[in-house]
Scaffold this motif. Structure first.
Motif: not given
Lengths: 267, 331, 277
Positions: A9-10, A13, A16, A20-21, A24, A27, A31, A34-35, A38-39, A181, A185, C39, C187, C191, C195
């Motif tokens: 359910r979570y 929710v 949805r 709504q966007y 965004s 995009a 993004g 693409a980021t 690169t690795d 991080n 990462y 890094w 945005r 984005a 890269p």
């Protein structure tokens, strides 16, 4: 069982809410793709010139990269609640809200947000995995696939565990420690390559302290038949992802400890 | 049905707060060596609550009201003392305890910001594991009682504060708890919304027998709802009884407005002081233990020509303020 | 005397407040520094392993080490994201008011971009350079340490090149800012550019290590001037005429992108005016 249904359910929710966007979402996902790709581009470029690293070829490293990338993408998408825990729950005192509900706080945080945009990283991870499978000369049996899938599950557990630990720190110091991080990462960065290229102490750290080796290097090495360099007996290799779950278990235990501290000091 | 008897005995709570140092040097030394200050939020609170009672908790800021409520909810552990709600220890049996209580914190929302209200309700139904049939019945009742029909489909972030608070209260009752804790539920609400909230809580308590503990700064909430009031100051209980008893206590005072037919120069009655004059009207203040209102009116009427009288209580805020002052508690 | 003290008081207070703020900022900067060391370390371990597997390489390992550490040190010079101030202006619609200023819009934004890329990035480079350049040597990790420039000429040309980096990076950043105005949101720009910059500047993998058939294209594209050029000069990989040619390319691209920026800015501002801001 009911916990699983609630989690479902979570997720619905959260999904949805994000849909709504749609612009965004698209995009951001592109993004992210693409980021993160690169690795993989780096790996491709270096292999184009150097051909091999410590005896590993491009397709083999592609597989290694794909497995760990997919694991992290999934874990990252699931654990946003823990990621923002310090900021959104401890600092504001909103954690009280979770405590007043008759459910485990960990489950509620897991359900906080299902980050669908992580599909960007997931897609490129799967792409790399696909490239690796396509180019490799491995005999793709059910055991091979099973091992890799188990590795992914263990990887999701491990990375989630790291994020749970990072969130637990917030009970003590409300400032979010970004140094954590370097483990997530940084762990993904380090785990992209076969661990034999690293110094002994680093390899040991990634095996015994934060068992990254168990959820990428060992299972993939076993599928590729590269058993000797790992220094671990052959039959043990495919089941090492279990340590990812052990790590998660420890992390959750520490989390419970942190919750107790919160209720006794009122933060 | 599990009991909702609440017992609190000798609750204390001490917090350790890191001292913030001022200035640049302070920031540096603060990083190296932390100094701690102890704050005694509760210094021995004891009371019991019978099933179906409605209790108002009042006190100045920092008195310990919220701390007490948090302990009752199970989200804070006391330093010493005993507390049981329906036989369960709140912070120890958290999950079981919390499934039986409802809690509304005035400043915080328990609803999901981006979702329509009804979806928050359904999610809560899953969290509290309420069977579908019972949920439907309860939800329908609550929606009718709090007039939520038209806003069910609105995302929470678009609601006014009053609408949101009505939804919050409904949400807190979806799992039919027998005990309800309200922390400043009417704060920031307009008069109409306040009335709605008070009516609802009254109905819950009087007609459905839900035990309620309510903390508030709004004395009218107390007047409308609480038969029993506990005044907390500086971590201890200063008074425990009915509102009337509080009024009649050391702060006994009643006020009589007398409107005279003619201009009156001097109104002097034994044991009575003049609070203010406005033209031909005079406000007298008297101690009801010494003089009864009846006798005072007779006395005044005997001396002067009286057109009209009316009797007042001092506003409850004043009563409380003077109560705090009496007990040297900063309000 | 006391009058002087009294007048100084508010400034003293402001200074103290700023200083305390800086201390807090230090903690965040420290975390960032640790991450960068990590890094760099991983990148070098990987490169070392690759280098072990072949006999001839287009650059020496020492040059690669310098390249990576310098790349980490000067990371903040690169045009990573749209100026947050401008992004905010675009979102709130205030950007139209830029036209009210009696200034050349492009020059103004370009100057801002340059300002962002001088003080702070250079300050942040210092701890990295000190650590990789001194500490590593001190702790006996010399193969992994940053070494000094490959000569006086290299050092001088390196310095020149870094100045051009600031100018080129700012020109690209300004183009990004203008693109944000055109797109009405930051945005998409954020984005996409990240890269591209990380790959083609040499931040991800030193450009010389890319496949041979890509080298001519990599050499000519503008982003090479952001990181690859100065660090190759530093390590002596580009020497003499090669170095001068590279500097020339940096300068040329800077001029081209500045001119493009001016053109773009004029079109975008005109459109803003037509749309009523």
């Amino acid at each position: 069982m009911n916990g699983l249904r609630l989690y479902g359910r979570y997720v619905s929710v959260s999904w949805r809410s994000q849909m709504q966007y749609p612009a965004s979402f698209i995009a951001t996902s592109i993004g992210a793709f693409a980021t993160t790709i690169t690795d993989f581009i780096a790996i491709w470029a270096l292999f184009a010139r150097f051909r091999q690293i410590e005896g590993w070829r491009f397709d083999e490293v592609a597989l290694l990269y794909g497995v760990i990338s997919v694991s992290f993408a999934l874990a990252d998408g699931l654990t946003r609640g823990f990621d923002v825990f310090g900021e959104r729950f401890v600092k504001t005192g909103d954690f009280d809200r979770l405590l007043v509900r008759p459910r485990s706080t960990a489950l509620q945080l897991l359900g906080y947000e299902f980050r669908a945009t992580r599909i960007g990283r997931l897609a490129q991870g799967m792409l790399a995995w696909g490239v690796g499978v396509h180019l490799s000369s491995v005999d793709w049996t059910w055991t091979a696939w099973g091992t890799l899938l188990f590795a992914v599950l263990g990887g999701v557990a491990l990375f989630s565990g790291i994020l749970v630990l990072q969130a637990t720190l917030a009970f003590w110091t409300v400032e979010s420690l970004e140094i954590a991080n370097t483990l997530t990462y940084g762990g993904v960065e380090a785990g992209q390559y076969p661990l034999d290229i690293y110094a002994r102490w680093f390899r040991n750290f990634l095996t015994f302290v934060v068992p990254l080796a168990c959820i990428s290097y060992f299972p993939v090495a076993s599928v590729l038949g590269r058993v000797e360099r790992t220094g671990v007996t052959g039959w043990l290799l495919p089941i090492t992802p279990a340590f990812g779950f052990v790590f998660l278990g420890v992390a959750l235990w520490v989390w419970g400890f942190g919750v107790r501290r919160y209720t006794s000091t009122g933060s | 049905m599990p009991s909702t008897h609440i017992v609190i005995e000798g609750l204390t709570k001490t917090f350790r707060v890191a001292e913030r140092r001022i200035g640049a040097m302070g920031a540096i030394t603060g990083l190296l060596q932390r100094r701690w200050r102890t704050v005694q939020a509760l210094r021995g609170i004891s009371f019991t609550l019978e099933e179906g009672e409605l209790l108002g908790l009042i006190g100045p800021n920092g008195a310990g009201k919220s701390t007490t409520l948090k302990i009752l909810c199970g989200i804070l552990e006391p330093s010493t003392g005993r507390c049981q709600v329906g036989g369960l220890v709140p912070w120890r049996d958290r999950v079981r305890h919390v499934a039986r209580i409802g809690a509304v914190f005035g400043q915080r929302t328990q609803l999901w910001w981006d979702l329509p209200v009804v979806e928050s309700f359904e999610l809560l139904r899953d969290i509290y594991r309420v069977p579908l049939e019972r949920y439907r019945k309860t939800a329908d009742e609550l929606i009718a009682l709090l007039d939520l029909d038209r806003i069910l489909g609105t995302p929470v972030r678009q609601l006014s504060l009053g609408q949101r608070m009505r939804c919050e209260i409904a949400a807190s009752m979806l799992h039919e708890p027998r005990v309800l804790f309200l922390d400043e539920p009417t704060i920031g609400l307009d008069a109409v919304a306040k009335l709605a909230v008070r009516e609802f809580v009254k109905t819950l308590n009087r007609e459905h027998g839900v035990s309620v503990i309510l903390t508030t700064h709004d004395m009218q909430d107390i007047e409308a709802l609480a038969e029993r009031v506990i005044v907390i100051g500086k971590g201890v209980i200063l008074a425990d009884g009915s509102l009337d008893a509080l009024r009649r206590g050391a702060l006994a005072e009643r006020r009589l407005w007398v409107h005279f037919a003619n201009d009156v120069e001097d109104v002097r009655v034994a044991g009575v002081s003049v609070r203010q004059r406005q033209g031909r009207s005079v406000e007298l203040s008297f101690d009801p233990r010494v003089t009864s209102a009846h006798r005072l009116i007779a006395q005044v009427a005997a001396e002067f020509e009286v057109e009209d009288v009316h009797l007042e209580e001092p506003p409850i805020e004043e009563v409380i303020a003077r109560f705090y002052a009496l007990h040297a508690v900063e309000a | 005397m006391s009058a002087i003290v009294a007048t100084l008081r508010p400034y003293q207070a402001v200074f103290k407040a700023r200083f305390t703020l800086l201390l807090q900022y230090r903690a965040a900067a420290f975390a960032g520094f640790v991450t960068q060391c990590w890094w760099g370390g991983i990148k070098l371990m990987v490169l070392a392993a690759f280098f072990r597997s072949v006999r001839t390489t287009p650059m020496t390992f020492q040059q690669a080490v310098d390249y990576v550490w310098l790349g980490q040190a000067f990371l903040t010079l690169l045009p990573w994201s749209v100026d947050p101030e401008i992004a905010r202006m675009v979102r709130s619609g205030d950007v139209a008011y830029e036209r009210l200023r009696p200034l050349d819009a492009h020059a103004f934004w370009y100057a801002r971009a340059i300002a962002r890329r001088t003080a702070t990035p250079l300050l942040r480079a210092i701890p990295m350079v000190l650590t990789a350049g001194l500490l590593f040597h001190v702790f006996g990790m010399s193969e992994w340490a940053l070494s000094p420039p490959a000569g006086v000429q290299a050092a001088a040309l390196f310095f020149l090149s870094m100045v051009l980096v600031i100018l080129l990076s700012s020109a690209i950043a300004t183009l990004m800012d203008i693109a944000t105005v055109a797109a009405l949101s930051e945005r998409g720009v954020n984005a996409l550019v990240g890269p591209l910059v990380i790959v083609f500047s040499g931040s991800l993998v030193p450009l010389p290590l890319f496949p041979d058939w890509l080298q001519p294209a990599l050499r000519l594209q503008p982003l090479a001037g952001l990181l690859d050029t100065p660090f190759r000069i530093y390590g002596g990989h580009f020497a003499g005429l090669d170095a001068l040619a590279a500097l020339g390319r940096q300068a040329m691209w800077t001029i081209v992108l500045v001119l493009l920026g001016r053109l773009f800015m004029r079109r975008v501002m005109a459109r803003l005016q037509a749309q009523g801001g």
